[in-house]
Design an enzyme around this catalytic site. Structure first.
Site, short mmCIF file in Angstrom:
data_model
loop_
_atom_site.label_atom_id
_atom_site.label_comp_id
_atom_site.label_asym_id
_atom_site.label_seq_id
_atom_site.Cartn_x
_atom_site.Cartn_y
_atom_site.Cartn_z
N GLY A 1 29.28 4.11 -3.58
CA GLY A 1 29.66 2.85 -2.96
C GLY A 1 31.07 2.91 -2.40
O GLY A 1 31.44 3.85 -1.70
N ASP B 1 21.50 6.16 3.02
CA ASP B 1 20.59 7.02 3.79
C ASP B 1 21.35 7.70 4.93
O ASP B 1 21.10 8.88 5.23
CB ASP B 1 19.44 6.19 4.35
CG ASP B 1 18.74 5.39 3.27
OD1 ASP B 1 18.65 5.89 2.13
OD2 ASP B 1 18.28 4.27 3.55
#
Length: 315
Positions: free
Chosen positions: A222, A252
């Protein structure tokens, strides 16, 4: 070329509102529809950067037709496997501060013959590929060992296989020793069965997987960036984004950048820097839009081979 297998793709509808209040009527300030699912997003990100990719996916019902139209419009080469059920539609609710609330449908139940056809099409496409990646959750009817089977069959073809999933599909895939896995922080903790509060804990867990026979472990963290571990390398990379719009598909895009870098002959450090750049760029875009080359400019990435093991993650 990079081949992606997405057993449970989705139509992703992103709706932007001022603030989410449970039980109330909201007026959207914007919305968009994108083809989705982890592997589909990887192929979309690669195609947007001009890289060769083929997306293998099931397609059924009105949503399946829409998926094919959206992929064709995006210039993503595909191998669609007809299925009797309709693809799922996932809804993301986006707030101005970047907070994303997701509502994901389970997906259609696939027959054994449909699962076999998906694997067959993937392996056929893999004959000219450098990497094959199995991505995302599995819809009802698909055995949890699908990705493990992909790893084994891909190895027989001499192609490298990457896996980005969670739960039982990821656990069984890891037992088959893919060339690369890309869990996020929570998925890695689930995989090794212990909490990983610090960067040092994540690195130790990644090294356990490498010692178990996986060549590359890349963990997305993150806002704390990403870490890559091999038998010889430890690299941490991080980008600072001051105005995030949506986190949907960012991991992704990171995986797409990593595979593109590795398949292009980059060093692991440069490949991870590319990965973090692609992932960070995705966060600055609405919905699940993937970055183009123009979107990559001006994103500073810090790369180090000596990360702080005491860094507490998520703070």
């Amino acid at each position: 070329m990079i081949v992606t297998l997405t057993p449970n793709p989705s139509i992703d509808r992103a709706i932007t509102i001022e603030a989410l209040h449970r039980g109330e009527v909201h007026r959207a300030t914007g919305s968009r529809i994108d083809p989705g699912g982890k592997g589909v997003n990887v192929s979309r990100a690669l195609a947007a950067q001009g890289a060769d990719t083929v997306a293998v996916l099931p397609a059924g019902g009105p949503e399946g037709h829409l998926m094919e139209e959206l992929l064709d419009a995006a210039g993503v080469a595909r191998r669609s496997v007809p299925v009797s059920g309709s693809l799922r539609m996932n809804v993301s609710v986006l707030e101005p501060d970047g907070t994303t609330t997701k509502l994901n449908e389970p997906g259609p139940t696939l027959a054994e013959s449909e699962v076999d056809a998906l694997l067959h099409e993937t392996l056929e496409a893999a004959r000219t590929a450098t990497w094959v990646v199995g991505c995302g959750s599995l819809p009802p009817g698909v055995p949890s060992g699908l990705y493990a089977q992909l790893v084994t069959r891909g190895r027989e073809l001499g192609v490298k296989v990457a896996v980005d999933s969670s739960g039982s599909p990821m656990t069984t895939a890891v037992d088959a020793r893919p060339s690369l896995v890309k869990p996020n922080h929570e998925e890695l903790a689930e995989l090794v069965g212990r909490d990983l509060p610090t960067l040092g804990d994540v690195v130790a867990a990644a090294r356990d997987l490498v010692e178990g026979g996986i060549e590359v472990v890349a963990v997305s963290l993150g806002g704390d960036g990403a870490v890559l571990v091999t038998a010889d390398e430890l690299v941490h990379a991080r980008a600072t984004i001051t105005a995030p719009l949506s986190t949907v598909g960012a991991g992704d895009c990171m995986l797409a950048g990593l595979l593109h870098g590795l398949s292009s002959g980059m060093t692991p450090a440069d490949a991870l820097a590319t990965a973090v750049t692609w992932g960070a760029a995705a966060v600055t875009l609405p919905g699940s839009r993937v970055p183009t080359p123009d979107d990559l400019h001006g994103i500073p990435v810090e790369v180090t081979r000596t990360p702080d093991p005491h860094l507490v993650l998520g703070h």
